[in-house]
Scaffold this active site. Sequence first.
Site, PDB file in Angstrom:
ATOM      1  N   ASP A 222       0.937  -1.219  -0.021  1.00 37.63           N
ATOM      2  CA  ASP A 222      -0.100  -0.085  -0.003  1.00 37.63           C
ATOM      3  C   ASP A 222       0.821   1.291   0.075  1.00 37.63           C
ATOM      4  O   ASP A 222       0.735   2.115  -0.631  1.00 37.63           O
ATOM      5  CB  ASP A 222      -0.977   0.146   1.092  1.00 37.63           C
ATOM      6  CG  ASP A 222      -1.940   1.009   1.284  1.00 37.63           C
ATOM      7  OD1 ASP A 222      -2.597   0.903   0.271  1.00 37.63           O
ATOM      8  OD2 ASP A 222      -1.858   1.833   2.034  1.00 37.63           O
ATOM      9  N   LYS A 226       1.326   4.377  -2.958  1.00 37.35           N
ATOM     10  CA  LYS A 226       1.244   5.807  -2.443  1.00 37.35           C
ATOM     11  C   LYS A 226       2.446   6.545  -2.749  1.00 37.35           C
ATOM     12  O   LYS A 226       2.451   7.724  -3.443  1.00 37.35           O
ATOM     13  CB  LYS A 226       1.077   6.033  -1.013  1.00 37.35           C
ATOM     14  CG  LYS A 226      -0.471   5.593  -0.575  1.00 37.35           C
ATOM     15  CD  LYS A 226      -0.543   5.662   1.034  1.00 37.35           C
ATOM     16  CE  LYS A 226      -2.060   5.213   1.417  1.00 37.35           C
ATOM     17  NZ  LYS A 226      -2.202   4.959   2.789  1.00 37.35           N
TER      18      LYS A 226
END
Length: 368
Positions: A222, A226
């Site tokens: 994750d 980003k």
Amino acid sequence: MTGGGAPRVALGLVGAGQVGRAFLGQILAQREALAATGRMSLEVVAVARSRQMVLTKGTDGDATGALDLDLELDLDALAQHVRAQAAAMGGIAVLVDSTASASLPDAYAAWLESGIHIITPNKQAGAGPLERWDAIQDAAQRGGTRFRGEATVGAGLPVLSTLRSLRETGDEILSIEGVLSGSLAYLLDAWSRGEAFSEGLRKAAALGYLEPDPREDLSGRDVVRKMVILARGAGHRLEASAATVQGLVPDILTTGSVEDFWQHMDVLDAGVEQILTGVREGSASVDRCVIRFVGSLSRDGTVAVGPRALPLSHPFAGLSGTGNAIAFTTRRYNETPLMIQGPGAGPDVTASGMFSDLLEVVAAARTS
Ligand SMILES: NC(=O)c1ccc[n+]([C@@H]2O[C@H](COP(=O)([O-])OP(=O)(O)OC[C@H]3O[C@@H](n4cnc5c(N)ncnc54)[C@H](OP(=O)(O)O)[C@@H]3O)[C@@H](O)[C@H]2O)c1
């Protein structure tokens, strides 16, 4: 488009989960104020979940009227409806993707090209294949529309808009560092206070901080997504596969079911202890450092993600709980980086990032 008053907006929402519902609540609560101040006259004309959708009836842009309820989900029909309603109102068409779907972004380019603006907290487009990302940018250019994903990094924190304005005003991004995972921040905070890692993991699960498969969080995937979004925002053409990542899942636990994973917490504790002790001992000041899960982008466009031992003087050292922080070092913000810090997850703050995108998209469409 403005008809002398507030610009009219036909909005379709795909995804009515935690974030989608919070977003809907916020825009409806502000609807009158937005109209009264001339910002926009907003009609929600479509809402969809994974199987069904609700559309307003008719093509006169009057969303307060009757509804077609419980229709089977048909994204083409939904997009067509939003476009037709916007045209009937003489207004702007906006679609909000509030899902985590990997395939929905395949439709973005066609929607953007056909005149629909897109807002999303879904990281799949921004961090997905470059070919699709390029097609999205080109389609927005051709369609005179905007794609905005402020909430994909740092939820409601103004991270991507800050990055954009730094670049648009001629600054140069030298590096970006961030603590971008609330769940990993929480877990490392608990571990550094002497708690067994698995204990922190159980508490994090109970507090709703984790993905259904906690390895999604622990692997650092994750955070990579980003960082890829930030890297592209800084002008680098980066694929997620090019990032260097050190996750916190011991090799032996990377395969197998989620249930299997939860049954091997002893293996997790031993594996994580080894990784984090190694990181700490590699630091110049073993006793005077803290471990944070950091994503970094260098000037040459390389991205590295993983646990790092930071001196107590580092701006990220003071973070606690699930807090996010992002530091931009630029030609102008050189000796002291520009820092943005605050909660980086949660439906309300995420929805507020999407709401600011909506305000920006409508303001820009009004002047174009
Ligand atoms: N939660 C946070 O704090 C946070 C922070 C930053 C970003 N985000 C991002 O925000 C997005 C939404 O998160 P969430 O927490 O709201 O998720 P969620 O509660 O699981 O809701 C997802 C919604 O999307 C719908 N959906 C899933 N696949 C779909 C598809 N192919 N077509 C149409 N609808 C579909 C689901 O339908 P059903 O209702 O039928 O299941 C559900 O309504 C994700 O991309 C997430 O990464 C979340």
